[in-house]
Design an enzyme around this catalytic site. Structure first.
Site, PDB file in Angstrom:
ATOM      1  N   MET A 102      11.072   5.042 -57.576  1.00  0.00           N
ATOM      2  CA  MET A 102      10.875   5.056 -58.948  1.00  0.00           C
ATOM      3  C   MET A 102       9.296   5.401 -59.057  1.00  0.00           C
ATOM      4  O   MET A 102       8.386   4.726 -58.689  1.00  0.00           O
ATOM      5  CB  MET A 102      11.171   3.738 -59.565  1.00  0.00           C
ATOM      6  CG  MET A 102      12.629   3.327 -59.403  1.00  0.00           C
ATOM      7  SD  MET A 102      12.983   2.071 -60.466  1.00  0.00           S
ATOM      8  CE  MET A 102      12.748   2.762 -62.075  1.00  0.00           C
ATOM      9  N   CYS A 158      14.885  13.233 -61.146  1.00  0.00           N
ATOM     10  CA  CYS A 158      13.736  12.691 -61.910  1.00  0.00           C
ATOM     11  C   CYS A 158      13.856  13.182 -63.285  1.00  0.00           C
ATOM     12  O   CYS A 158      13.922  14.287 -63.547  1.00  0.00           O
ATOM     13  CB  CYS A 158      12.555  12.988 -61.219  1.00  0.00           C
ATOM     14  SG  CYS A 158      11.052  12.498 -62.272  1.00  0.00           S
ATOM     15  N   ASP A 181      22.095   0.848 -63.267  1.00  0.00           N
ATOM     16  CA  ASP A 181      22.078  -0.456 -64.180  1.00  0.00           C
ATOM     17  C   ASP A 181      22.822  -1.547 -63.410  1.00  0.00           C
ATOM     18  O   ASP A 181      23.708  -2.285 -63.990  1.00  0.00           O
ATOM     19  CB  ASP A 181      23.291  -0.145 -65.402  1.00  0.00           C
ATOM     20  CG  ASP A 181      22.153   0.274 -66.594  1.00  0.00           C
ATOM     21  OD1 ASP A 181      21.201   0.611 -66.639  1.00  0.00           O
ATOM     22  OD2 ASP A 181      22.935   0.630 -67.540  1.00  0.00           O
ATOM     23  N   GLY A 224      17.259   0.084 -58.442  1.00  0.00           N
ATOM     24  CA  GLY A 224      15.641   0.351 -58.757  1.00  0.00           C
ATOM     25  C   GLY A 224      15.026  -0.994 -59.685  1.00  0.00           C
ATOM     26  O   GLY A 224      14.684  -2.077 -59.049  1.00  0.00           O
ATOM     27  N   ARG A 225      15.273  -0.622 -60.720  1.00  0.00           N
ATOM     28  CA  ARG A 225      14.748  -1.697 -61.988  1.00  0.00           C
ATOM     29  C   ARG A 225      15.351  -3.049 -61.673  1.00  0.00           C
ATOM     30  O   ARG A 225      14.670  -3.988 -61.937  1.00  0.00           O
ATOM     31  CB  ARG A 225      14.944  -1.102 -63.119  1.00  0.00           C
ATOM     32  CG  ARG A 225      14.027   0.072 -63.418  1.00  0.00           C
ATOM     33  CD  ARG A 225      14.721   0.532 -64.997  1.00  0.00           C
ATOM     34  NE  ARG A 225      16.022   0.918 -64.925  1.00  0.00           N
ATOM     35  CZ  ARG A 225      16.821   1.147 -66.124  1.00  0.00           C
ATOM     36  NH1 ARG A 225      16.097   1.048 -67.071  1.00  0.00           N
ATOM     37  NH2 ARG A 225      18.070   1.687 -65.783  1.00  0.00           N
TER      38      ARG A 225
END
Length: 321
Positions: free
Chosen positions: A10, A100, A203, A225-226
């Site tokens: 990221m 990206c 998600d 990632g998040r």
């Protein structure tokens, strides 16, 4: 790798300090670096070392977790040339960014915009595959498409037939960005259409999401990632689930020393005028799961002095202890 958890690349968020912290907390099997942009020319080794300092330590974080460098660009020849340079530097694999969604990146023909050109994807992967030794995997990350899914399977096939050993798929288009929902059912369609490993992405914010994305997609490996940025011990929770063991949730007092370590590392790599922003950025993610992170963010929101912020962070930690 069965049940593998991969820390997603990221840009501007999951950098070397955060990779270090998250892999030391544990539960992560592999990392992919922030992208290294390739234009028409050879990369500077110093630039590679700056983006992926783990390259100086066997391409592993301090916890021993492998880091695979990622290249971004659209010129097959120069991508091949620079992939060969990474191989010479000992990279364990070369990953290619076709996912990206950033406007600046796409405007310069990088990232997800290439999902409108399956033939270009094939040429790039083929050039990189030809440029690096056979024992170094070439991998790729893509989205479901640019504005729709009309070319999803064609793009995945282009990557696989050109020599990609595995494909990580973020289950949204470029236009969708990070807006919910992620279309996990498409991951199954991609997996069934190619003969190489497909990694599910998009998600995954808790253990239940991890279980559902694997069930729906049929993928063994999951890229997060998040979700890991917001819940740093998510990987450990997933490992506990696989062992049928109860998860041990990290408390704020457990997490705060990691936050201090992160900020110290950021200050070693970043100009003082930029360092506070990196800490606030991570606090913003942590606030999703830790009310204390929101309180700390509110306390330091307007603070721009790197030294003062570090004092507040460390003093608060001692008081909490």
């Amino acid at each position: 790798m069965k049940h593998g958890i991969i820390l997603a690349p990221m840009e501007g968020l999951v950098d070397a300090p955060l990779r270090d912290i998250l892999t030391r907390i544990g539960g992560i099997d592999r990392c992919v670096s922030e992208f290294i942009r390739v234009t028409e020319g050879p990369l500077n080794v110093g630039s590679i070392r700056r983006i992926v300092p783990e390259s100086l330590h066997g391409w592993k974080t301090a916890a021993g977790v492998p880091v695979h460098p990622q290249l971004l660009g659209s010129d097959p020849d120069w991508l091949g040339h620079n992939a060969a340079l990474l191989a010479e530097l000992g990279a364990p694999a070369v990953d290619l960014n076709f996912g990206c969604p950033a406007k600046t990146v796409n405007r310069h023909r990088g990232g997800a915009t290439l999902l409108r050109e399956p033939d270009t994807l094939h040429r790039i992967v083929a050039a990189v595959r030809a440029a690096v030794p056979a024992d170094i995997p070439v991998t790729a990350k893509m989205r479901l498409g640019y504005s729709d899914t009309s070319l999803t399977l064609e793009c995945a096939s282009a990557l696989a037939t050109a020599g990609a050993a595995e494909i990580a798929v973020h289950a949204r288009t470029k236009v969708e960005g990070y807006k919910p929902p992620a279309h996990w059912e498409w991951l199954a369609r991609v997996r069934e259409s190619v003969s190489v490993s497909v990694i599910a992405n998009g998600d995954v914010n808790d253990v239940a999401d991890y279980q559902r994305i694997r069930e729906i997609s049929g993928c063994e490996q999951v890229m997060i990632g998040r979700g890991l940025v917001a819940c740093p011990d998510l990987g450990q929770g997933i490992r506990a689930m696989h062992r049928s063991a109860p998860p041990v949730l990290m408390s704020w007092s457990d997490l705060r020393p990691w936050l201090i370590d992160f900020y110290r590392q950021v200050r070693l790599r970043t100009a003082d005028r930029h360092a506070p922003g990196r800490l606030k950025q991570w606090l913003g993610f942590l606030a999703r799961n830790y009310p204390e992170a929101q309180l700390l963010f509110d306390q330091v929101r307007r603070q721009t002095c790197a030294d003062t912020l570090q004092t507040l962070l460390e003093t608060g930690a001692r008081e909490a202890a």
